[in-house]
Enzyme design. Structure first.
Site, PDB file in Angstrom:
ATOM      1  N   GLU A 175       0.819  -1.217   0.000  1.00  0.00           N
ATOM      2  CA  GLU A 175       0.000   0.000   0.000  1.00  0.00           C
ATOM      3  C   GLU A 175       0.852   1.267   0.000  1.00  0.00           C
ATOM      4  O   GLU A 175       0.378   2.355   0.304  1.00  0.00           O
ATOM      5  CB  GLU A 175      -0.931  -0.020   1.216  1.00  0.00           C
ATOM      6  CG  GLU A 175      -1.946  -1.154   1.182  1.00  0.00           C
ATOM      7  CD  GLU A 175      -3.116  -0.901   0.225  1.00  0.00           C
ATOM      8  OE1 GLU A 175      -3.699   0.197   0.272  1.00  0.00           O
ATOM      9  OE2 GLU A 175      -3.436  -1.804  -0.571  1.00  0.00           O
ATOM     10  N   HIS A 252      -4.727   1.746   7.103  1.00  0.00           N
ATOM     11  CA  HIS A 252      -3.308   2.034   6.863  1.00  0.00           C
ATOM     12  C   HIS A 252      -2.672   2.523   8.168  1.00  0.00           C
ATOM     13  O   HIS A 252      -3.349   3.103   9.019  1.00  0.00           O
ATOM     14  CB  HIS A 252      -3.143   3.157   5.824  1.00  0.00           C
ATOM     15  CG  HIS A 252      -3.527   2.775   4.427  1.00  0.00           C
ATOM     16  ND1 HIS A 252      -4.242   3.599   3.595  1.00  0.00           N
ATOM     17  CD2 HIS A 252      -3.274   1.651   3.708  1.00  0.00           C
ATOM     18  CE1 HIS A 252      -4.422   3.012   2.422  1.00  0.00           C
ATOM     19  NE2 HIS A 252      -3.845   1.829   2.459  1.00  0.00           N
ATOM     20  N   CYS A 370      -2.723  11.449   3.687  1.00  0.00           N
ATOM     21  CA  CYS A 370      -2.990  10.529   2.562  1.00  0.00           C
ATOM     22  C   CYS A 370      -2.766  11.212   1.233  1.00  0.00           C
ATOM     23  O   CYS A 370      -2.457  10.568   0.233  1.00  0.00           O
ATOM     24  CB  CYS A 370      -4.444  10.053   2.584  1.00  0.00           C
ATOM     25  SG  CYS A 370      -4.923   9.219   4.077  1.00  0.00           S
TER      26      CYS A 370
END
Ligand code: SUG
Length: 449
Positions: A175, A252, A370
């Site tokens: 990721e 995450h 992000c």
């Protein structure tokens, strides 16, 4: 060396499709109409604010959506209009497939890649590994174009290596930098934390794995990243995300932790045995290292997931002057606010918290952290980048004008089947590659050559 925040420009198809199981905000806002124009302007506003603080700011472009190439690879044929119409009307989940192929999720560029500065890599070049994002279909579609875009920007092979994404399916699910943290203090080698949520080989981890929501990143992927970016083995740590954190919605690592330089802010459920990790970091980085751990009693994990205080950008403006770019939601939530004010009160170099409105990104589970990929560049490396990606006021103003010309201010699921939308996106992105001086990077540009 200077850190640059490469922010993802929000794409013209930004919408709420509820695609990410385990991402509470994405699930909560599924089906609501979106405002792509407001979303992109909020993102550009953040870039302007960060650049205004004197931090390095750059931009990464969105990706073409709906992704017709993927729809064609799945057997839908004909002209662009026919491919869209055939996919949308397919009775076996066509609507959902169209939503998956229309997501603007590439805006969260923390997930675009993992990088290590040239100073940390044994071959002296900046390392970038585009993330394969295989855990979620709508995100896995990003890897190929991301690789192309990064190779267009970081083209000079004397300075940069853009690796291929990790191969395979779920075994090496990666990721990107959302699970990667780089910490350093004076006189010590930089440490890289490559976090992970599950093991691909050898059975579940001893600390357990989440029961409710998926763990996206594997230990094996994190280990491969450490090898690829060529950091010294002694500088790579592999903490496990706490399964209880993932089950609470921390899909995450950057939902419950943020670190930079000599500061780490974290919730106690960010990592398995967070206290032992902090102790290990202190022993490796020395007394200069500062960690501020939020306990569940002070900041319940549900509040941390809802208000995203840890999904802040931690910017080092000077050695003893860090600041946080936090979402507005972290001021509104009393627990998150109390934690951030404790961060300011305690002995550490964080001097200010700036709250920005990023509601449109937040409603899909993406906060300030992000939206950016951190890339550390030397002056020579900056000069080796010829694309116009570094954000000055002229570029930001041009991007705003561009967005106002091309973006809709309302988009819902039904609009995704509109062939006009697809043409609008291609026109906008074609123009954008000229503004950013990127050359052809998109399927539709390469196919027409
Ligand atoms: O992968 N949301 C993204 C949010 C990514 C946030 N990134 C970091 N934490 N670094 C994801 O879950 C939602 C799309 C939708 O539901 O329409 C989405 O993909």
């Amino acid at each position: 060396m200077r850190e640059f925040n490469f922010d993802g420009l929000v794409g013209p198809t930004h919408n709420y499709a509820g695609l990410s199981h385990g991402n509470v905000a994405s699930q909560e806002h599924a089906g609501q109409p979106a405002n792509p124009l407001r979303a992109v302007l909020q993102g550009i506003g953040k870039m302007r604010f960060v650049a205004g603080l004197g931090a390095g700011q750059a931009v990464l472009p969105p990706q073409p959506r709906p992704d017709l190439r993927s729809l064609r690879r799945l057997g839908f044929t004909g002209s662009d209009e026919e491919v869209l119409a055939n996919a949308a009307s397919d009775r076996d989940g066509g609507d959902h497939l169209l939503r998956l192929c229309s997501s603007a999720a590439a805006m969260w560029t923390a997930n675009a890649a993992t990088s290590a500065p040239s100073a940390d890599a044994s071959d002296g070049r900046l390392q970038l590994v585009p993330a394969n994002l295989t855990a979620m279909f709508h995100r896995a579609l990003e890897a190929e174009t991301t690789t192309r875009v990064l190779r267009a920007i970081f083209a000079d092979e004397r300075h940069f290596v853009v690796h291929d994404p990790l191969p395979g399916g779920s075994h090496f699910a990666d990721e990107g930098a959302a699970n990667h943290t780089r910490l350093f203090t004076q006189g010590h080698a930089a440490l890289h934390l490559f976090a992970w949520g599950r093991r691909a080989f050898g059975g579940p981890s001893r600390a357990g794995e989440p029961m409710r929501f998926p763990a996206r990143q594997t230990l094996e992927a994190s280990q491969a990243l450490a090898r690829l970016v060529r950091v010294q083995p002694a500088c790579a740590l592999f903490p496990q995300q706490d399964p209880r954190g993932i089950d609470a919605g921390a899909f995450h690592t950057d939902v419950l932790a943020v670190g930079s330089g000599r500061v780490l802010l974290l919730h106690e459920l960010a990592f398995v045995d967070a206290d032992a990790l902090v102790a290990e970091l202190r022993s490796k980085l020395g007394a200069e290292f500062c960690a501020v751990v939020a306990r569940e009693a002070e900041l319940p994990v549900a509040s941390a997931v809802a208000a995203y205080p840890f999904n802040s950008q931690l910017l080092m403006l000077a050695e003893d002057n860090y600041c946080l770019i936090a979402p507005e939601e972290a001021r509104e939530n009393p627990h998150a606010r109390a934690y951030l004010s404790r961060v300011l009160d305690e002995e550490n170099p964080v001097r200010a918290v700036h709250h920005l409105a990023l509601s449109d990104s937040m409603q899909n589970g993406g906060g300030p952290a992000c939206l950016r990929q951190r890339i550390v560049l030397s002056e020579a490396e900056q000069k080796a980048i010829v694309a116009r990606v570094f954000a000055d006021e002229a570029l930001l103003a041009e991007l705003e004008t561009w967005a106002k010309r091309h973006y809709r201010d309302r988009l819902s699921a039904n609009d995704l089947r509109d062939a006009k939308l697809h043409r609008e996106v291609m026109t906008a992105l074609d123009e954008l590659t000229r503004i950013l001086q990127l050359g052809p990077v998109y399927d539709f540009q390469l196919a027409s050559r």
